[in-house]
Design a protein around this motif. Structure first.
Motif, PDB file in Angstrom:
ATOM      1  N   GLY A 199      41.096  54.337  33.251  1.00  0.00           N
ATOM      2  CA  GLY A 199      41.765  53.184  32.643  1.00  0.00           C
ATOM      3  C   GLY A 199      40.766  52.247  31.982  1.00  0.00           C
ATOM      4  N   ASN A 200      41.166  51.639  30.895  1.00  0.00           N
ATOM      5  CA  ASN A 200      40.262  50.738  30.204  1.00  0.00           C
ATOM      6  C   ASN A 200      40.960  49.422  29.879  1.00  0.00           C
ATOM      7  N   ALA A 201      41.967  49.091  30.670  1.00  0.00           N
ATOM      8  CA  ALA A 201      42.710  47.870  30.401  1.00  0.00           C
ATOM      9  C   ALA A 201      41.827  46.660  30.665  1.00  0.00           C
ATOM     10  N   LEU A 202      42.273  45.512  30.198  1.00  0.00           N
ATOM     11  CA  LEU A 202      41.487  44.284  30.323  1.00  0.00           C
ATOM     12  C   LEU A 202      41.174  43.978  31.805  1.00  0.00           C
ATOM     13  N   VAL A 203      42.172  44.192  32.660  1.00  0.00           N
ATOM     14  CA  VAL A 203      41.954  43.895  34.090  1.00  0.00           C
ATOM     15  C   VAL A 203      40.816  44.751  34.643  1.00  0.00           C
ATOM     16  N   GLN A 204      40.793  46.035  34.230  1.00  0.00           N
ATOM     17  CA  GLN A 204      39.724  46.907  34.731  1.00  0.00           C
ATOM     18  C   GLN A 204      38.370  46.495  34.167  1.00  0.00           C
ATOM     19  N   TRP A 243      33.079  43.600  34.910  1.00  0.00           N
ATOM     20  CA  TRP A 243      32.256  42.380  34.755  1.00  0.00           C
ATOM     21  C   TRP A 243      32.011  41.722  36.112  1.00  0.00           C
ATOM     22  N   SER A 244      32.999  41.788  36.990  1.00  0.00           N
ATOM     23  CA  SER A 244      32.862  41.068  38.259  1.00  0.00           C
ATOM     24  C   SER A 244      31.782  41.673  39.161  1.00  0.00           C
ATOM     25  N   VAL A 245      31.336  42.897  38.865  1.00  0.00           N
ATOM     26  CA  VAL A 245      30.216  43.450  39.650  1.00  0.00           C
ATOM     27  C   VAL A 245      28.958  43.571  38.785  1.00  0.00           C
ATOM     28  N   HIS A 246      28.998  42.970  37.592  1.00  0.00           N
ATOM     29  CA  HIS A 246      27.834  43.023  36.707  1.00  0.00           C
ATOM     30  C   HIS A 246      26.731  42.110  37.247  1.00  0.00           C
ATOM     31  N   ARG A 247      25.481  42.554  37.116  1.00  0.00           N
ATOM     32  CA  ARG A 247      24.371  41.793  37.698  1.00  0.00           C
ATOM     33  C   ARG A 247      24.284  40.366  37.149  1.00  0.00           C
ATOM     34  N   TRP A 248      24.683  40.148  35.887  1.00  0.00           N
ATOM     35  CA  TRP A 248      24.626  38.784  35.324  1.00  0.00           C
ATOM     36  C   TRP A 248      25.996  38.107  35.274  1.00  0.00           C
ATOM     37  N   GLY A 301      28.612  38.721  36.900  1.00  0.00           N
ATOM     38  CA  GLY A 301      29.289  38.645  38.195  1.00  0.00           C
ATOM     39  C   GLY A 301      29.234  37.258  38.818  1.00  0.00           C
ATOM     40  N   TRP A 302      28.071  36.602  38.694  1.00  0.00           N
ATOM     41  CA  TRP A 302      27.900  35.303  39.358  1.00  0.00           C
ATOM     42  C   TRP A 302      28.714  34.180  38.717  1.00  0.00           C
ATOM     43  N   PRO A 303      28.708  34.053  37.351  1.00  0.00           N
ATOM     44  CA  PRO A 303      29.603  33.034  36.771  1.00  0.00           C
ATOM     45  C   PRO A 303      31.065  33.273  37.164  1.00  0.00           C
ATOM     46  N   ILE A 304      31.442  34.547  37.326  1.00  0.00           N
ATOM     47  CA  ILE A 304      32.831  34.820  37.736  1.00  0.00           C
ATOM     48  C   ILE A 304      33.068  34.314  39.163  1.00  0.00           C
ATOM     49  N   VAL A 305      32.070  34.519  40.054  1.00  0.00           N
ATOM     50  CA  VAL A 305      32.189  33.991  41.426  1.00  0.00           C
ATOM     51  C   VAL A 305      32.375  32.469  41.373  1.00  0.00           C
ATOM     52  N   ALA A 306      31.525  31.801  40.539  1.00  0.00           N
ATOM     53  CA  ALA A 306      31.592  30.335  40.450  1.00  0.00           C
ATOM     54  C   ALA A 306      32.962  29.903  39.922  1.00  0.00           C
ATOM     55  N   LEU A 307      33.472  30.635  38.937  1.00  0.00           N
ATOM     56  CA  LEU A 307      34.774  30.309  38.345  1.00  0.00           C
ATOM     57  C   LEU A 307      35.893  30.456  39.382  1.00  0.00           C
ATOM     58  N   VAL A 308      35.813  31.560  40.145  1.00  0.00           N
ATOM     59  CA  VAL A 308      36.836  31.813  41.171  1.00  0.00           C
ATOM     60  C   VAL A 308      36.783  30.697  42.229  1.00  0.00           C
ATOM     61  N   LEU A 309      35.543  30.360  42.677  1.00  0.00           N
ATOM     62  CA  LEU A 309      35.389  29.302  43.681  1.00  0.00           C
ATOM     63  C   LEU A 309      35.955  27.987  43.173  1.00  0.00           C
ATOM     64  N   TYR A 310      35.640  27.669  41.896  1.00  0.00           N
ATOM     65  CA  TYR A 310      36.115  26.406  41.339  1.00  0.00           C
ATOM     66  C   TYR A 310      37.647  26.409  41.257  1.00  0.00           C
ATOM     67  N   ALA A 311      38.211  27.536  40.841  1.00  0.00           N
ATOM     68  CA  ALA A 311      39.673  27.619  40.716  1.00  0.00           C
ATOM     69  C   ALA A 311      40.334  27.407  42.082  1.00  0.00           C
ATOM     70  N   VAL A 312      39.743  28.027  43.128  1.00  0.00           N
ATOM     71  CA  VAL A 312      40.309  27.857  44.477  1.00  0.00           C
ATOM     72  C   VAL A 312      40.167  26.403  44.920  1.00  0.00           C
ATOM     73  N   TYR A 313      38.989  25.826  44.642  1.00  0.00           N
ATOM     74  CA  TYR A 313      38.740  24.425  45.006  1.00  0.00           C
ATOM     75  C   TYR A 313      39.747  23.499  44.303  1.00  0.00           C
ATOM     76  N   ALA A 314      39.960  23.736  43.008  1.00  0.00           N
ATOM     77  CA  ALA A 314      40.874  22.869  42.247  1.00  0.00           C
ATOM     78  C   ALA A 314      42.306  23.023  42.768  1.00  0.00           C
ATOM     79  N   PHE A 315      42.691  24.262  43.043  1.00  0.00           N
ATOM     80  CA  PHE A 315      44.079  24.511  43.458  1.00  0.00           C
ATOM     81  C   PHE A 315      44.327  24.020  44.891  1.00  0.00           C
ATOM     82  N   TYR A 344      39.627  41.881  44.043  1.00  0.00           N
ATOM     83  CA  TYR A 344      38.373  41.186  43.760  1.00  0.00           C
ATOM     84  C   TYR A 344      37.448  41.127  44.981  1.00  0.00           C
ATOM     85  N   PHE A 345      38.043  40.938  46.154  1.00  0.00           N
ATOM     86  CA  PHE A 345      37.214  40.758  47.356  1.00  0.00           C
ATOM     87  C   PHE A 345      36.241  41.920  47.583  1.00  0.00           C
TER      88      PHE A 345
END
Lengths: 76, 664
Positions: free
Chosen positions: B285-290, B295-300, B302-316, B396-397
């Motif tokens: 599969g090559n859909a956007l979600v995949q 990207w979420s396991v990419h060495r570079w 991956g980390w901004p995605i972690v920060a984004l997820v953390l911020y989204a959880v914090y905001a919500f 994601y986990f």
């Protein structure tokens, strides 16, 4: 014989065997996922760990394990 | 009562099928290892039949404690039907396990699940041909979409013992034949037990040892009563040493471990069968979600995605749940309308002052217990469970295990350790049980300790986020940084002190997918129900306890006695002693106590109080789980380390914040 770590991401490879340094537990796990001699795999990345596709499953393996998987390029 | 066992590899949808067959909901997640214990439920329309949902097994022999639970069921349960749930898109692996189970001598059905993913990848295969090849019923299903479930129920009712036998080669077949003659009677075929034993399956070895023990006891009893003599059949009493000798004899013929030899034979046979039934192998599969998954396991990236997820959880959770929703509920509804009305009602109709205080006083059942549970905790945990469910369902986990592997390597663990820890953010008690997915006792001990030490559960995390949101993002980052620092420092020390070798990371990453709203709603509701059933009684008990302690003068005494520690060392107002005492009952109860102190705490005091309570003793339920999983001695040692450490860190932090002039 070359290991997984010797190929660039994107390579289509065939599993040839395992290095003798690999523990029986690790070999057992890999074979349970279907990584056995003759299996076709696609290498996805080396960083932060080695990732590969076998069938439609994605596996993540640390360097010490990836180094122990002996492969050759897929022909054709 | 007869049983139907659902068996299969991890993350193939066994628990969803269990829910469809029984109507009983168990947690379903998009990562391997959600089910670590066997769950039982009665079959719809046939309540006399029990359905068993078992932990995933990649293959047999079982490799971890949760996998062994499945092997244990196969060996010890009288099964009416075995339902293998398989991932249809990973057909080779599914068939490989079916080749072993089909010889178990139990009526069997193969449910080829996740057919929607097969179609999305353009794969196609002939399911009826596969059924012929394996000699059993094969039912294509999409359990999440309730597709194929009627057919599956029908196939289960009509299941037959598969007509199938895989030939493993001359030497192995000879050894199997020899062992079959030495084995005791069992629910499973002797051939499968022999194959499992040859592969070194620990559950089978334990089962054989137990069988031998009971046979010996029976033999001794008979000898003592001198009623019977050993018959010719009884002379075949198996001896473990004879079995082991036969296994060793076979092992000498191979350079590879027998487990691998047997596995290869099955995989080769599976390959041949799959080639015969496959019409189109499909594309990855090559859909956007995949792609987001990549990207979420990419060495570079991956980390901004972690920060984004953390911020989204914090905001919500922190800003919306603990800020906006709690504001409406606590200030507008409870403090503004319900509590004054209820206080009026009680003071008018209840003649005793002490009873009035018990209900609506500062430590009243209503004003403290119910207000905390409903106005403060409920909106926070609801938003947290929604956010958690979305991330869990997306897959994601599991990807965090790749990103965090290097950090966990420092602790002598691998990235898989992050799964129980992330689950601990939902509930530390459940997460302690999930440590069974880890492969060694050493890993389980360290992760259990770290869970008890520094992983706040959902309610506590929500309250923490709510309080910190009012102090600003800086305070949140200081809290997060401190807790992570403690986690890794103590983890590093534990890694050095606890003996045993480190296991390198080897894990499967489930495909990323769009979370299903119905699944998230179901999960949130099931968690909320469970949580409220536990929290409301405990909060009421807590409030009652505080009332009694206040009444008998213990609370005022404790507040005074605790002053040097609470006020002197931690720099908190003396009333915070009550919150810390409440923290003994539940950490979130304590955190809510701090939250309720509100503006009487400075940001610096709030931060010190929250860090102390985050590290503080695990709740009663978690402690009981630690005792169950690790033993009383370990639980006592852990608590003995954690309490002084919490105060030490809190005091040091107080001084550090004063030194840098932190004002929030």
């Amino acid at each position: 014989m070359k290991s997984l770590r010797d190929f660039a991401p994107g390579a289509s490879l065939v599993v040839e065997g395992f290095d003798s340094k690999l523990t029986p537990e690790a070999r057992g796990h890999l074979s349970a996922w279907g990584l056995l001699p003759g299996t076709l795999i696609t290498l996805l990345s080396h960083q932060p760990v080695t990732r590969l596709m076998v069938e439609h499953a994605e596996l993540a393996l640390e360097d010490t394990i990836a180094n122990g998987i002996l492969v050759s390029p897929r022909v054709g | 009562m007869t049983s139907i066992a659902l068996v299969g590899q991890p993350n193939v949808g066994k628990s969803v099928i269990f829910h469809r067959l029984t109507g009983r909901y168990v947690n379903v997640s998009n990562y391997p290892g959600t089910t670590v214990e066997v769950t039982r439920g009665a079959l719809r329309d046939h309540p006399e039949q029990m359905v068993l949902d078992t932990p995933g097994v990649l293959t047999l022999p079982a490799r971890s404690e949760d996998e062994q639970a499945t092997a244990h069921i196969l060996l010890n349960e009288q099964l009416k039907t075995l339902v293998q749930v398989g991932d249809a898109k990973n057909l080779r692996r599914t068939v490989q396990l079916a080749l072993l189970l089909a010889e178990a001598g139990v009526p069997m059905v193969l449910a080829l699940n996740m057919m929607d993913e097969v179609r999305a990848r353009g794969m196609a295969f002939d399911a009826s041909r596969l059924a012929t090849e394996l000699g059993l019923a094969v039912v294509p299903t999409v359990a999440t979409g309730n597709e194929g479930m009627l057919a599956l129920s029908g196939a289960i009712a009509a299941a037959k013992v598969p007509v199938f036998r895989l030939t493993y080669g001359h030497d192995i077949e000879n050894a199997v034949d020899d062992l079959v003659g030495m084995l005791p009677a069992a629910h499973l075929s002797a051939r499968v037990i022999a194959l499992l034993y040859l592969a070194g399956d620990q559950a089978t070895e334990a089962w054989l040892a137990a069988q031998m023990g009971s046979r010996k006891k029976n033999q001794q009893a008979r000898t003592a009563s001198e009623t019977t003599f050993e018959t010719a059949t009884e002379t075949r009493i198996f001896e473990l040493s004879a079995l082991a000798a036969r296994r060793e004899l076979l092992q000498e013929k191979f350079t590879e471990p027998l487990a691998e030899v047997l596995q290869r034979a099955r995989m080769t046979a599976a390959d041949t069968i799959v080639q015969r039934v496959m019409k189109n192998a499909g594309q990855t599969g090559n859909a956007l979600v995949q792609r987001i998954g990549q990207w979420s396991v990419h060495r570079w990236y991956g980390w901004p995605i972690v920060a984004l997820v953390l911020y989204a959880v914090y905001a919500f959770v922190g800003q919306f749940g603990a800020g906006v929703l709690v504001g409406w509920l606590e200030n507008d509804l409870f403090k503004g309308i319900i509590n004054p009305w209820f206080q009026q009602l009680v003071t008018t109709w209840v003649p005793f002052v002490w009873l009035q205080q018990f209900l609506v006083g500062p430590y009243g059942l209503w004003t403290m217990g119910m207000t905390y549970a409903i106005a403060l905790i409920l909106p926070i945990v609801t938003t947290f469970f929604i956010a958690f469910g979305i991330l869990e369902d997306s897959g994601y986990f599991a990807r965090l295990s790749v990103l965090s592997n290097r950090a966990f390597k420092m602790l002598g663990l691998n990235g898989r350790a992050i799964l129980p820890m992330v689950l601990g953010l939902g509930c530390v008690t459940m997460a302690t049980l999930t440590t069974r997915i880890l492969h060694t006792p050493r890993e389980r001990l360290i992760v259990t300790f770290l869970l008890a030490l520094a992983i706040p559960c959902s309610a506590q995390l929500g309250v923490v986020m709510g309080m910190l949101a009012s102090y600003g993002v800086g305070a949140f980052l200081i809290w997060l940084g401190t807790v992570i620092f403690i986690l890794f420092t103590v983890g590093w020390l534990s890694g050095k002190l606890v003996k045993g070798k480190r296991i390198p990371l080897m894990t499967e990453l489930p495909p990323m997918r769009l979370p299903m709203p119905s699944n998230v709603v179901k999960k949130t509701w099931s968690r909320l129900k469970w949580y409220l059933m536990e929290v409301i009684p405990l909060f009421l008990i807590g409030a009652a306890l505080m009332f009694v302690l206040d009444l008998i003068g213990f609370l005022p005494w404790l507040i005074k006695a605790g002053e040097p520690l609470v006020t002197g060392w931690l720099g908190l107002p003396k009333e915070a002693s009550a919150a810390l005492l409440m923290g003994f009952l539940r950490r979130d109860f304590g955190a809510t106590g701090l939250f309720a102190l509100g503006s009487s705490l400075s940001p610096e005091q709030g931060l010190v109080g929250l860090v102390t309570l985050t590290i503080f003793v695990p709740c009663i339920a978690s402690t009981m789980m630690i005792i169950k999983e690790q033993g009383l001695k370990t639980a006592v040692i852990m608590t003995g380390i954690i309490i002084p450490l919490a105060f030490l860190i809190g005091g040091l932090m107080h001084r550090a914040l004063l030194l840098v002039g932190f004002t929030g």
